[in-house]
Scaffold this active site. Structure first.
Site, mmCIF file in Angstrom:
data_model
loop_
_atom_site.group_PDB
_atom_site.id
_atom_site.type_symbol
_atom_site.label_atom_id
_atom_site.label_comp_id
_atom_site.label_asym_id
_atom_site.label_seq_id
_atom_site.Cartn_x
_atom_site.Cartn_y
_atom_site.Cartn_z
ATOM 1 N N GLY A 11 95.838 -11.554 83.946
ATOM 2 C CA GLY A 11 96.199 -11.991 82.739
ATOM 3 C C GLY A 11 97.308 -13.075 82.733
ATOM 4 O O GLY A 11 98.243 -12.907 83.261
ATOM 5 N N PHE A 14 102.130 -14.726 78.377
ATOM 6 C CA PHE A 14 103.369 -14.525 78.749
ATOM 7 C C PHE A 14 103.925 -13.903 79.560
ATOM 8 O O PHE A 14 104.987 -13.736 80.520
ATOM 9 C CB PHE A 14 104.188 -14.380 77.138
ATOM 10 C CG PHE A 14 104.232 -15.498 76.414
ATOM 11 C CD1 PHE A 14 104.927 -16.679 76.548
ATOM 12 C CD2 PHE A 14 103.243 -15.482 75.071
ATOM 13 C CE1 PHE A 14 104.850 -17.680 75.582
ATOM 14 C CE2 PHE A 14 103.145 -16.551 74.336
ATOM 15 C CZ PHE A 14 103.899 -17.643 74.496
ATOM 16 N N GLY A 15 103.324 -12.515 79.438
ATOM 17 C CA GLY A 15 103.934 -11.489 80.493
ATOM 18 C C GLY A 15 103.566 -11.681 81.841
ATOM 19 O O GLY A 15 104.361 -11.777 82.968
ATOM 20 N N GLU A 170 101.875 -17.565 57.862
ATOM 21 C CA GLU A 170 101.822 -18.783 58.509
ATOM 22 C C GLU A 170 100.451 -19.771 58.092
ATOM 23 O O GLU A 170 100.648 -20.733 57.885
ATOM 24 C CB GLU A 170 102.039 -18.922 60.019
ATOM 25 C CG GLU A 170 103.550 -18.475 60.152
ATOM 26 C CD GLU A 170 103.464 -18.208 61.750
ATOM 27 O OE1 GLU A 170 104.791 -17.743 62.141
ATOM 28 O OE2 GLU A 170 102.671 -17.915 62.223
ATOM 29 N N ASP A 307 100.951 -7.100 75.191
ATOM 30 C CA ASP A 307 100.264 -6.699 74.334
ATOM 31 C C ASP A 307 99.584 -5.322 74.457
ATOM 32 O O ASP A 307 99.121 -4.383 73.480
ATOM 33 C CB ASP A 307 99.484 -7.524 73.305
ATOM 34 C CG ASP A 307 100.315 -8.676 72.763
ATOM 35 O OD1 ASP A 307 101.629 -8.346 72.958
ATOM 36 O OD2 ASP A 307 99.775 -9.594 72.282
ATOM 37 N N ALA A 323 105.753 -12.154 72.117
ATOM 38 C CA ALA A 323 106.080 -12.863 73.187
ATOM 39 C C ALA A 323 107.269 -12.512 74.449
ATOM 40 O O ALA A 323 107.258 -12.293 75.412
ATOM 41 C CB ALA A 323 105.998 -14.185 72.915
#
Length: 442
Positions: A11, A14-15, A170, A307, A323
């Site tokens: 993956g 962000f992580g 949003e 996540d 994030a």
């Protein structure tokens, strides 16, 4: 000669990125696996979906990111299973051995057991989905311009957003700005400003993870922008041209030109296979349960972050799927590996540091909550804070510059630079001849 320790990270979100970058100076061989060749800044996907930004503005090729990190190799492939006996992950017909494995595969849309809804109500977790939403929304205006049936025009100019979390708020605000300002005067037969934007939320308020005052600010701002908000409303059915909603005890049928899903997420599908192989069970959200040090029970060589991880906190809560949380997890696992492999200080167990919540609603409107000191505020100042944080989190300098220029242009002109229908669906290309007369609501 002893082989170097081989870390496999699944993956490039962000992580995963935070973990790999934190290990850039270590003597560890790292393989980063992702089914796409780019890192995606998901918080700004709604801007792509409404034509404010192009996909390249919020994504960066992984190979470009790690070009100078010589201990990292990037593999574009998809993990499909895990073999604990041979300590390998399966990539289609190939196998990749590991010494330590980190699952950072992220999340996907959750339709709460109604996966057939995905065809008609597109979620917002990938560039493909964002451009699909953009095509459906813009195609609805184009088809309305061609129609001679008033009821069909009303249907096409009705846009439904399902879910009152940050994504839904949003999206609803952005579609309102698109119809009421950007497209104003662009058509000759229809009035784009007459579009109806409906936001449907199951709970009793928007932004349920925020303080009630922030929810009230968001509601007030959306209503000022012309967005119709239905709370205590649950979707019962979704069809190609309409949805059925239980609106505070009354069934309503809403005919719509485009439907956007922002009501829920779940762990990536690979999570269930990893969990089964490790002898644990994913939770209701498809997340893999982990120990306080983010490893899987009885498998100290397997970590789960981001996540897809059900990471425990105090009072029975779990680390939120944000994030900043994923980045903190990645940095923590990097410290954990350094302690194991090079004798650095053991960081102990993971502790999530809440840096606050924020959501943008529209032009110069946002809500921000800060934990230290505990304050929340909205309006123009909150919007500026939201802009600064999101530009700062973009990975590449060139992306930061491009996004800042695009946003400045949009703010002063209300124009959007990426209003492209790049892959119209077959039904959107069919000529509108009369159309079937249907009332917009029942």
């Amino acid at each position: 000669m002893q082989n170097k320790h081989h870390l496999v990270v699944v993956g490039g979100g962000f992580g995963g990125l935070s973990l790999v970058q934190a290990l850039r100076k270590t003597d560890i061989d790292i393989t980063l696996v992702d089914k796409r060749n780019h890192h995606l800044f998901q918080p700004l996907l709604y801007q792509v979906a409404t034509g404010g930004l192009s996909p390249a503005n919020i994504s960066t090729p992984l190979r470009e990111l790690f070009r100078k990190q010589i201990n990292c190799r990037v593999v574009m492939d998809e993990m499909v299973d895990l073999d604990l006996t041979t300590r390998q992950i399966l990539l289609g017909d190939k196998k990749l051995p590991y010494d330590t494995l980190v699952i950072a595969a992220g999340a996907t849309n959750s339709y709460f057991g109604n996966d057939q809804w995905a065809t008609h109500a597109v979620g917002l977790k990938s560039i493909e989905e964002a451009t699909e939403i953009r095509a459906r929304v813009l195609s609805a205006f184009e088809r309305a311009e061609l129609s001679t049936d008033e009821a069909e025009i009303n249907r096409l100019l009705t846009f439904v957003v399902i879910g009152g979390g940050p994504t839904g708020v949003e999206m609803a605000g952005a579609i309102s700005e698109l119809s009421h300002h950007t497209l104003k005067g662009d058509f000759r037969k229809i009035d784009a400003t007459k579009a109806r934007i409906l936001l449907v939320e199951g709970s009793d308020r928007l932004l349920a993870a925020f303080e009630p005052t922030s929810s009230a600010r968001a509601l007030h701002s959306l209503e000022k922008m012309g967005v119709e908000v239905w709370t205590k409303s649950r979707v019962k059915e979704i069809h190609p041209d309409h949805i059925v909603v239980d609106h505070q005890g009354s069934l309503q049928k809403i005919y719509a030109g485009a439907i956007v899903w922002g009501a829920g997420v779940k762990g990536n599908t690979i999570g269930a296979k990893v969990a089964a192989a490790c002898g644990v069970t994913v939770d209701r959200g498809g997340r893999i349960p982990v120990l306080p040090d983010l490893s899987v029970a009885n498998h100290p060589d397997i970590y789960v972050i981001g996540d897809i991880a059900a990471a425990p906190m105090e009072e029975g809560k779990f680390v939120p799927g944000l994030a900043p949380a994923a980045m903190q997890m990645g940095e923590f696992v990097a410290r954990k590996l350094k302690s194991r492999l090079v004798g650095a200080k053991d960081p102990g167990n993971f502790r999530y540091v809440n840096k606050g919540n924020m959501a943008t609603i529209g032009r110069a409107q946002a809500v921000v909550e800060l934990p230290f000191p505990k304050i929340n505020f909205g309006g123009y100042l909150a919007w500026l804070a939201w802009l600064f944080v999101h530009i700062n989190y973009l990975i590449m300098f060139q992306n930061r510059l491009l996004v800042m220029l695009q946003w400045s242009w949009t703010y002063f002109t209300r124009n959007r630079s990426a209003l492209l229908i790049t892959h119209p669906r077959e039904e959107d290309m069919k000529p509108v001849v009369g159309a079937v007369s249907q009332p917009p609501t029942v």
